[in-house]
Design an enzyme around this catalytic site. Structure first.
Site, mmCIF file in Angstrom:
data_model
loop_
_atom_site.group_PDB
_atom_site.id
_atom_site.type_symbol
_atom_site.label_atom_id
_atom_site.label_comp_id
_atom_site.label_asym_id
_atom_site.label_seq_id
_atom_site.Cartn_x
_atom_site.Cartn_y
_atom_site.Cartn_z
ATOM 1 N N TRP A 21 -83.610 -14.683 -10.902
ATOM 2 C CA TRP A 21 -84.777 -13.926 -10.459
ATOM 3 C C TRP A 21 -85.934 -14.253 -11.390
ATOM 4 O O TRP A 21 -85.787 -14.391 -12.588
ATOM 5 C CB TRP A 21 -84.484 -12.431 -10.437
ATOM 6 C CG TRP A 21 -83.905 -11.876 -11.688
ATOM 7 C CD1 TRP A 21 -84.566 -11.333 -12.742
ATOM 8 C CD2 TRP A 21 -82.514 -11.793 -12.017
ATOM 9 N NE1 TRP A 21 -83.690 -10.922 -13.702
ATOM 10 C CE2 TRP A 21 -82.425 -11.181 -13.291
ATOM 11 C CE3 TRP A 21 -81.338 -12.161 -11.353
ATOM 12 C CZ2 TRP A 21 -81.205 -10.952 -13.912
ATOM 13 C CZ3 TRP A 21 -80.129 -11.924 -11.993
ATOM 14 C CH2 TRP A 21 -80.076 -11.328 -13.243
ATOM 15 N N TYR A 44 -78.300 -12.857 -5.739
ATOM 16 C CA TYR A 44 -78.967 -12.496 -6.989
ATOM 17 C C TYR A 44 -79.797 -11.224 -6.808
ATOM 18 O O TYR A 44 -80.738 -11.182 -6.019
ATOM 19 C CB TYR A 44 -79.866 -13.624 -7.485
ATOM 20 C CG TYR A 44 -79.151 -14.866 -7.958
ATOM 21 C CD1 TYR A 44 -77.780 -14.862 -8.225
ATOM 22 C CD2 TYR A 44 -79.846 -16.056 -8.142
ATOM 23 C CE1 TYR A 44 -77.138 -16.009 -8.650
ATOM 24 C CE2 TYR A 44 -79.203 -17.209 -8.581
ATOM 25 C CZ TYR A 44 -77.838 -17.171 -8.829
ATOM 26 O OH TYR A 44 -77.201 -18.318 -9.251
ATOM 27 N N SER A 142 -71.303 -25.473 -4.756
ATOM 28 C CA SER A 142 -71.390 -24.865 -6.083
ATOM 29 C C SER A 142 -70.020 -24.359 -6.499
ATOM 30 O O SER A 142 -69.408 -23.532 -5.799
ATOM 31 C CB SER A 142 -72.404 -23.717 -6.086
ATOM 32 O OG SER A 142 -72.511 -23.138 -7.376
ATOM 33 N N TRP A 197 -75.698 -25.338 -14.576
ATOM 34 C CA TRP A 197 -76.188 -24.033 -15.014
ATOM 35 C C TRP A 197 -75.401 -23.547 -16.234
ATOM 36 O O TRP A 197 -74.385 -24.134 -16.589
ATOM 37 C CB TRP A 197 -76.110 -23.011 -13.877
ATOM 38 C CG TRP A 197 -74.769 -22.849 -13.227
ATOM 39 C CD1 TRP A 197 -74.272 -23.577 -12.192
ATOM 40 C CD2 TRP A 197 -73.756 -21.886 -13.563
ATOM 41 N NE1 TRP A 197 -73.004 -23.136 -11.862
ATOM 42 C CE2 TRP A 197 -72.674 -22.091 -12.680
ATOM 43 C CE3 TRP A 197 -73.668 -20.854 -14.503
ATOM 44 C CZ2 TRP A 197 -71.517 -21.320 -12.726
ATOM 45 C CZ3 TRP A 197 -72.512 -20.080 -14.545
ATOM 46 C CH2 TRP A 197 -71.451 -20.317 -13.657
ATOM 47 N N SER A 198 -75.906 -22.507 -16.840
ATOM 48 C CA SER A 198 -75.332 -21.944 -18.071
ATOM 49 C C SER A 198 -75.305 -22.933 -19.227
ATOM 50 O O SER A 198 -74.290 -23.058 -19.920
ATOM 51 C CB SER A 198 -73.918 -21.401 -17.821
ATOM 52 O OG SER A 198 -73.484 -20.568 -18.891
ATOM 53 N N GLN A 280 -89.641 -17.460 -23.678
ATOM 54 C CA GLN A 280 -88.372 -18.176 -23.583
ATOM 55 C C GLN A 280 -88.520 -19.420 -22.719
ATOM 56 O O GLN A 280 -87.933 -20.463 -23.005
ATOM 57 C CB GLN A 280 -87.288 -17.259 -23.004
ATOM 58 C CG GLN A 280 -86.819 -16.194 -23.968
ATOM 59 C CD GLN A 280 -85.744 -15.312 -23.363
ATOM 60 O OE1 GLN A 280 -85.717 -15.095 -22.147
ATOM 61 N NE2 GLN A 280 -84.858 -14.794 -24.186
ATOM 62 N N GLU A 283 -90.151 -22.054 -24.779
ATOM 63 C CA GLU A 283 -89.215 -22.625 -25.746
ATOM 64 C C GLU A 283 -88.249 -23.586 -25.068
ATOM 65 O O GLU A 283 -87.959 -24.666 -25.593
ATOM 66 C CB GLU A 283 -88.436 -21.507 -26.446
ATOM 67 C CG GLU A 283 -87.490 -22.027 -27.515
ATOM 68 C CD GLU A 283 -86.785 -20.917 -28.274
ATOM 69 O OE1 GLU A 283 -85.615 -21.116 -28.644
ATOM 70 O OE2 GLU A 283 -87.392 -19.858 -28.481
ATOM 71 N N ASN A 284 -87.765 -23.209 -23.879
ATOM 72 C CA ASN A 284 -86.846 -24.079 -23.154
ATOM 73 C C ASN A 284 -87.499 -25.413 -22.797
ATOM 74 O O ASN A 284 -86.850 -26.466 -22.811
ATOM 75 C CB ASN A 284 -86.363 -23.390 -21.875
ATOM 76 C CG ASN A 284 -85.432 -22.220 -22.151
ATOM 77 O OD1 ASN A 284 -84.934 -22.064 -23.270
ATOM 78 N ND2 ASN A 284 -85.210 -21.395 -21.155
#
Length: 319
Positions: A21, A44, A142, A197-198, A280, A283-284
């Protein structure tokens, strides 16, 4: 920003993407820094993720051709036909997603999980139907096992239909087996794409949990089963070994290093990140620049610390 082709298509997506989201404050700096791929799912936040993403896109006034968006279908509600990958739910679920997103189509629609109760031919035909209707350009999988993806390709080839383009799967420094071993033949034979992901392993690789679980983090959530499993694992003996590895890796912020490492791995097309605040996201984004500095020697140093590289398939001819 670096862009890569997704799998066997001519579709180019940014190596860093934004998932989950979102709101205007997170989408705007992402797009301004060259990120063009945004991912969500019908499940989500009970559909609110798609609504928020649609609202953000509308506020920003982007041209539809300037961004790539994907959603995932499987968990659409509590009704008997609101879950799974039946033809009924794939079609109705995607229609509902498009309504929440306020879009005419998504670029990619993923099967959020495999569905053993629905014949593969029905699944492949249904995704091809929504593509033929112009409601999606591509479809993917997925968290499917390699043999399920191979079956989908086989059905698509037999029926002269479009096979899945990419797999959206978990991948990070501590979760490597599926991408590096199980999917190897898929990357080679089908040129399958990978959107992972993750990359931060639920926040573990940020280093902020090295001393104790941060109380203001997702990992501290008691009512989230996924976070609870990650937290319990971190408190185990294996978890303590992981923390020691994280401490050795912390030459720069651990989050940036973990994302940059994923970007540099073979067969990875994009790394899907999340952000609870704009800082964030900023930063990513720096992880893309850091990835350019990860030379083979640096990557070997990291590999020596991790000491968990997945072994290749055993060849009996070498005995």
């Amino acid at each position: 920003m670096e862009y890569r082709y997704l799998g066997h298509s001519g579709l180019k997506i940014s190596v860093l993407s934004l998932g989950g989201w979102v709101n205007f404050g997170r989408v705007s700096p992402a797009f301004d820094n060259g990120i063009n791929y945004f991912d969500t799912a019908e499940v989500y936040d009970g559909g609110k993720s798609e609504i928020d993403m649609g609202n953000a896109i509308k506020k920003l006034g982007w041209r539809r051709s300037d961004f790539v968006i994907s959603t995932k279908i499987f968990w659409g509600g509590k009704g008997p036909n609101d879950r799974g990958l039946s033809r009924k739910h794939i079609i109705e679920g995607l229609n509902a997603s498009l309504k929440r997103l306020e879009l005419d189509y998504v670029d990619i629609v993923y099967a959020h999980r495999p569905d053993p109760d629905t014949p593969m031919a029905e699944i492949v035909r249904a995704f091809n139907f929504v593509i033929n209707q112009g409601k999606a350009f591509y479809w993917g999988t997925s968290e499917w096992a390699a043999h399920q993806i191979v079956e989908a390709y086989g059905v698509a080839n037999q029926l002269l239909l479009i096979p899945p383009l990419a797999e959206q799967t978990q991948y990070n420094m501590f979760h490597r087996e599926r991408v590096e071993r199980e999917y190897t033949s898929l990357f080679k034979e089908f040129k399958m794409g990978a959107a992972v992901w993750s990359p931060l392993a639920g926040g573990i690789l940020t280093g902020k949990h090295n001393e104790k679980i941060a109380e203001d983090s997702r990992l501290a959530l008691e009512d989230n089963a996924v976070m609870r499993r990650l937290r319990d694992g971190l408190l185990s003996e294996e978890g303590r070994i992981k923390i020691e590895k994280i401490k050795k890796l912390k030459a720069v912020t651990s989050a940036q290093l973990a994302i940059a490492w994923c970007i540099k791995q073979p067969n990875i097309n994009t790394v899907i990140t999340g952000a609870s605040k704009p800082e964030q996201m900023e930063e990513n984004i720096q992880a893309v620049k850091l990835a350019c500095r990860l030379t083979p020697d640096v990557l070997k140093e990291i590999e020596d610390i991790l000491n968990n590289k997945s072994s290749s398939q055993f060849n009996f001819r070498d005995c």
